[in-house]
Write a protein that holds these residues in place. Structure first.
Motif, PDB file in Angstrom:
ATOM      1  N   ALA A 164       0.877  -1.334  -0.460  1.00  0.00           N
ATOM      2  CA  ALA A 164      -0.038   0.037   0.352  1.00  0.00           C
ATOM      3  C   ALA A 164       0.820   0.756   0.081  1.00  0.00           C
ATOM      4  O   ALA A 164       1.737   1.105   0.889  1.00  0.00           O
ATOM      5  N   GLU A 165       0.360   1.958  -1.143  1.00  0.00           N
ATOM      6  CA  GLU A 165       1.516   3.059  -0.782  1.00  0.00           C
ATOM      7  C   GLU A 165       0.535   4.563  -0.388  1.00  0.00           C
ATOM      8  O   GLU A 165      -0.786   4.888  -1.206  1.00  0.00           O
ATOM      9  N   PHE A 166       0.994   5.442  -0.088  1.00  0.00           N
ATOM     10  CA  PHE A 166       0.091   6.584   0.772  1.00  0.00           C
ATOM     11  C   PHE A 166       1.613   8.148  -0.359  1.00  0.00           C
ATOM     12  O   PHE A 166       2.223   7.906   0.532  1.00  0.00           O
ATOM     13  N   THR A 167       0.686   8.903  -0.913  1.00  0.00           N
ATOM     14  CA  THR A 167       1.519  10.149  -1.181  1.00  0.00           C
ATOM     15  C   THR A 167       0.539  11.476  -0.692  1.00  0.00           C
ATOM     16  O   THR A 167      -0.198  11.306  -0.328  1.00  0.00           O
ATOM     17  N   ALA A 168       1.651  12.735  -0.777  1.00  0.00           N
ATOM     18  CA  ALA A 168       1.511  13.633  -0.660  1.00  0.00           C
ATOM     19  C   ALA A 168       2.441  14.532  -1.845  1.00  0.00           C
ATOM     20  O   ALA A 168       3.204  14.101  -1.848  1.00  0.00           O
ATOM     21  N   SER A 169       1.860  15.641  -1.947  1.00  0.00           N
ATOM     22  CA  SER A 169       2.609  16.504  -2.761  1.00  0.00           C
ATOM     23  C   SER A 169       2.193  17.927  -2.631  1.00  0.00           C
ATOM     24  O   SER A 169       1.428  18.920  -1.558  1.00  0.00           O
ATOM     25  N   LYS A 170       3.641  18.817  -2.714  1.00  0.00           N
ATOM     26  CA  LYS A 170       3.352  20.130  -2.758  1.00  0.00           C
ATOM     27  C   LYS A 170       4.283  21.003  -3.432  1.00  0.00           C
ATOM     28  O   LYS A 170       5.730  20.514  -3.509  1.00  0.00           O
ATOM     29  N   LYS A 171       3.897  22.183  -3.544  1.00  0.00           N
ATOM     30  CA  LYS A 171       5.073  22.676  -4.949  1.00  0.00           C
ATOM     31  C   LYS A 171       5.554  24.066  -4.390  1.00  0.00           C
ATOM     32  O   LYS A 171       5.147  24.885  -2.872  1.00  0.00           O
ATOM     33  N   MET A 172       6.511  25.162  -4.790  1.00  0.00           N
ATOM     34  CA  MET A 172       8.032  25.859  -3.807  1.00  0.00           C
ATOM     35  C   MET A 172       8.039  26.017  -5.235  1.00  0.00           C
ATOM     36  O   MET A 172       8.256  26.004  -6.520  1.00  0.00           O
ATOM     37  N   THR A 173       7.773  27.952  -5.473  1.00  0.00           N
ATOM     38  CA  THR A 173       8.480  28.915  -6.510  1.00  0.00           C
ATOM     39  C   THR A 173       9.983  29.048  -5.466  1.00  0.00           C
ATOM     40  O   THR A 173       9.811  29.775  -4.545  1.00  0.00           O
ATOM     41  N   VAL A 174      10.862  29.338  -6.342  1.00  0.00           N
ATOM     42  CA  VAL A 174      12.189  29.509  -6.829  1.00  0.00           C
ATOM     43  C   VAL A 174      11.857  30.947  -7.215  1.00  0.00           C
ATOM     44  O   VAL A 174      12.557  31.163  -8.688  1.00  0.00           O
ATOM     45  N   ALA A 175      12.438  31.675  -6.737  1.00  0.00           N
ATOM     46  CA  ALA A 175      12.605  33.199  -6.947  1.00  0.00           C
ATOM     47  C   ALA A 175      14.106  33.836  -7.016  1.00  0.00           C
ATOM     48  O   ALA A 175      15.095  33.310  -6.519  1.00  0.00           O
TER      49      ALA A 175
END
Length: 109
Positions: free
Chosen positions: A98-109
Protein backbone atom coordinates in the motif's frame (compact mmCIF):
# COMPACT_ATOMS: atom_id res chain seq x y z
CA UNK A 1 -6.70 0.83 12.68
CA UNK A 2 -6.44 4.59 12.81
CA UNK A 3 -6.66 6.57 9.59
CA UNK A 4 -3.29 6.82 7.91
CA UNK A 5 -2.61 10.46 7.13
CA UNK A 6 0.54 11.86 5.49
CA UNK A 7 1.54 15.45 6.23
CA UNK A 8 4.36 17.49 4.74
CA UNK A 9 5.76 20.96 5.22
CA UNK A 10 7.57 22.65 2.35
CA UNK A 11 8.20 26.40 2.14
CA UNK A 12 5.95 27.98 -0.52
CA UNK A 13 8.78 30.28 -1.62
CA UNK A 14 12.56 30.07 -1.49
CA UNK A 15 15.49 32.01 -2.89
CA UNK A 16 17.68 30.39 -5.53
CA UNK A 17 20.50 28.53 -3.77
CA UNK A 18 18.78 28.66 -0.38
CA UNK A 19 18.92 25.51 1.74
CA UNK A 20 15.45 24.80 3.06
CA UNK A 21 14.16 22.19 5.47
CA UNK A 22 11.57 19.69 4.29
CA UNK A 23 9.45 17.99 6.95
CA UNK A 24 7.32 14.88 6.51
CA UNK A 25 5.21 12.89 8.95
CA UNK A 26 2.72 10.09 8.52
CA UNK A 27 0.15 9.05 11.11
CA UNK A 28 0.69 5.29 11.22
CA UNK A 29 0.68 2.82 14.15
CA UNK A 30 3.75 0.89 12.87
CA UNK A 31 2.67 -2.53 14.19
CA UNK A 32 5.81 -4.63 14.68
CA UNK A 33 4.05 -8.00 14.81
CA UNK A 34 4.97 -8.50 18.47
CA UNK A 35 2.14 -6.70 20.25
CA UNK A 36 -1.10 -8.44 21.23
CA UNK A 37 -4.65 -7.20 20.81
CA UNK A 38 -5.93 -6.35 24.31
CA UNK A 39 -9.42 -7.72 23.59
CA UNK A 40 -8.60 -11.00 21.83
CA UNK A 41 -5.07 -11.71 23.04
CA UNK A 42 -3.97 -12.49 19.46
CA UNK A 43 -0.84 -10.99 17.97
CA UNK A 44 -1.38 -7.94 15.78
CA UNK A 45 0.21 -8.73 12.38
CA UNK A 46 3.25 -6.71 11.33
CA UNK A 47 2.30 -3.68 9.25
CA UNK A 48 4.87 -0.91 9.07
CA UNK A 49 5.86 1.84 6.70
CA UNK A 50 9.01 0.28 5.28
CA UNK A 51 10.06 2.89 2.72
CA UNK A 52 9.87 6.65 2.25
CA UNK A 53 10.78 8.48 -0.96
CA UNK A 54 10.80 12.24 -1.56
CA UNK A 55 11.16 13.37 -5.15
CA UNK A 56 11.37 16.77 -6.77
CA UNK A 57 10.14 17.08 -10.36
CA UNK A 58 10.38 13.29 -10.77
CA UNK A 59 13.92 12.95 -9.37
CA UNK A 60 14.43 11.19 -6.01
CA UNK A 61 16.08 13.59 -3.57
CA UNK A 62 15.71 11.61 -0.32
CA UNK A 63 14.94 7.96 0.49
CA UNK A 64 14.73 6.02 3.74
CA UNK A 65 14.10 2.38 4.60
CA UNK A 66 12.37 1.71 7.92
CA UNK A 67 12.53 -1.31 10.21
CA UNK A 68 10.11 -2.35 12.99
CA UNK A 69 12.12 -0.38 15.58
CA UNK A 70 10.89 2.92 14.11
CA UNK A 71 8.23 4.51 16.30
CA UNK A 72 4.62 5.10 15.37
CA UNK A 73 3.98 8.22 13.28
CA UNK A 74 7.47 8.41 11.75
CA UNK A 75 8.77 11.96 11.26
CA UNK A 76 11.50 12.91 8.80
CA UNK A 77 13.27 16.22 8.23
CA UNK A 78 15.96 16.78 5.62
CA UNK A 79 17.70 19.72 3.90
CA UNK A 80 17.14 20.59 0.25
CA UNK A 81 18.94 23.17 -1.88
CA UNK A 82 16.37 25.15 -3.83
CA UNK A 83 17.46 25.76 -7.40
CA UNK A 84 14.21 25.95 -9.40
CA UNK A 85 10.46 26.05 -8.94
CA UNK A 86 8.64 22.75 -8.97
CA UNK A 87 6.65 20.12 -7.13
CA UNK A 88 7.67 17.63 -4.48
CA UNK A 89 6.05 14.21 -4.28
CA UNK A 90 6.30 12.20 -1.08
CA UNK A 91 5.56 8.46 -1.00
CA UNK A 92 5.34 6.15 1.99
CA UNK A 93 5.18 2.38 1.26
CA UNK A 94 3.59 0.00 3.76
CA UNK A 95 4.08 -3.76 4.15
CA UNK A 96 1.88 -5.40 1.54
CA UNK A 97 2.57 -2.64 -0.99
CA UNK A 98 0.00 0.00 0.00
CA UNK A 99 1.26 3.50 -0.87
CA UNK A 100 0.37 6.84 0.66
CA UNK A 101 1.31 10.05 -1.13
CA UNK A 102 1.37 13.79 -0.64
CA UNK A 103 2.64 16.61 -2.81
CA UNK A 104 3.56 20.26 -2.41
CA UNK A 105 4.72 22.99 -4.79
CA UNK A 106 7.53 25.45 -4.18
CA UNK A 107 8.38 28.64 -6.06
CA UNK A 108 12.01 29.72 -6.37
CA UNK A 109 12.75 33.35 -7.09
Amino acid sequence: MAKIKPRVKVPKKAAAGEIIEIKALISHPMHTGRAKDKKTGKKIPRKIINKFVASFEGQDVFTANFEPAVSANPYIAFPFKASKSGAFTFTWVEDGGAEFTASKKMTVA
